[in-house]
Design a protein around this motif. Structure first.
Motif, PDB file in Angstrom:
ATOM      1  N   ASP A 123      65.169  62.761  -2.852  1.00 57.53           N
ATOM      2  CA  ASP A 123      65.242  61.696  -2.269  1.00 57.53           C
ATOM      3  C   ASP A 123      66.410  61.742  -0.955  1.00 57.53           C
ATOM      4  OD1 ASP A 123      63.865  59.685  -3.658  1.00 57.53           O
ATOM      5  OD2 ASP A 123      65.263  59.895  -5.216  1.00 57.53           O
TER       6      ASP A 123
ATOM      7  N   ARG B 279      62.080  58.125   3.275  1.00 52.94           N
ATOM      8  CA  ARG B 279      62.326  58.012   1.583  1.00 52.94           C
ATOM      9  C   ARG B 279      61.409  59.123   1.261  1.00 52.94           C
ATOM     10  NH1 ARG B 279      58.934  53.191  -0.251  1.00 52.94           N
ATOM     11  NH2 ARG B 279      57.660  52.641   1.739  1.00 52.94           N
TER      12      ARG B 279
ATOM     13  N   ALA C 123      65.356  61.288   2.876  1.00 53.41           N
ATOM     14  CA  ALA C 123      66.048  60.298   3.642  1.00 53.41           C
ATOM     15  C   ALA C 123      66.415  60.753   4.901  1.00 53.41           C
ATOM     16  CB  ALA C 123      67.087  59.653   2.776  1.00 53.41           C
TER      17      ALA C 123
END
Length: 148
Positions: free
Chosen positions: A41, A51, A45
């Motif tokens: 994650d 994401r 990001a």
């Protein structure tokens, strides 16, 4: 059973529903495409994805699962594929997305050397739940002719 002779250039078909899960995205990436934005994650990001995103190859595999299910529900005299042209990943696919397919038969050509088969070219478009295209390609397939 649909044979080569039953296919009409220009015909379209809509089918499939595939719910993309986080677990499957990570499992596929771990095995086949272990890039950080498919696995982590925080790493995802920091990219343009923003994401965790499915591998494009995973999207192709999910598409194949929907295609096979459609072929099982509506039998065709399929003799396999001869390849894929013009593969494009148009948008990222994320966990939580639901995919569906639309195909259009672009052309069909009887085989000159094998009178028992013909070849087809079909455009596949895969959409997410917002009706945004996420994947396109042109598939080349071999299809059996109606037995004499």
């Amino acid at each position: 059973m649909r044979y080569f002779e039953d296919l009409t250039v220009g015909e379209t078909e809509a089918f499939g529903s595939y719910a993309v899960t986080r677990e499957e995205v990570i499992d596929f990436a771990t095995r086949y495409d272990p890039q950080p934005f498919h696995l982590d994650d925080a790493a995802a990001a920091a990219t343009h994805f923003g994401r965790l995103a499915a591998s494009g190859w995973h999207t192709c595999s999910m598409t194949m699962a929907m295609l096979v299910a459609q072929m099982q529900a509506n039998p065709q005299a399929s003799l396999g594929a001869a390849g894929i042209d013009e593969l494009r990943w148009l948008r990222p696919v994320f966990p939580g997305d639901t995919l569906r397919c639309e195909t259009e038969l672009l052309e069909k050509t009887p085989s000159r050397s094998r009178p028992d088969m013909g070849s087809t070219r079909s455009k596949m478009t895969v959409f997410n739940q917002d009706d945004q295209p996420v994947l396109t390609f042109v598939a080349r397939a071999l299809v059996g002719r109606r037995p004499v």
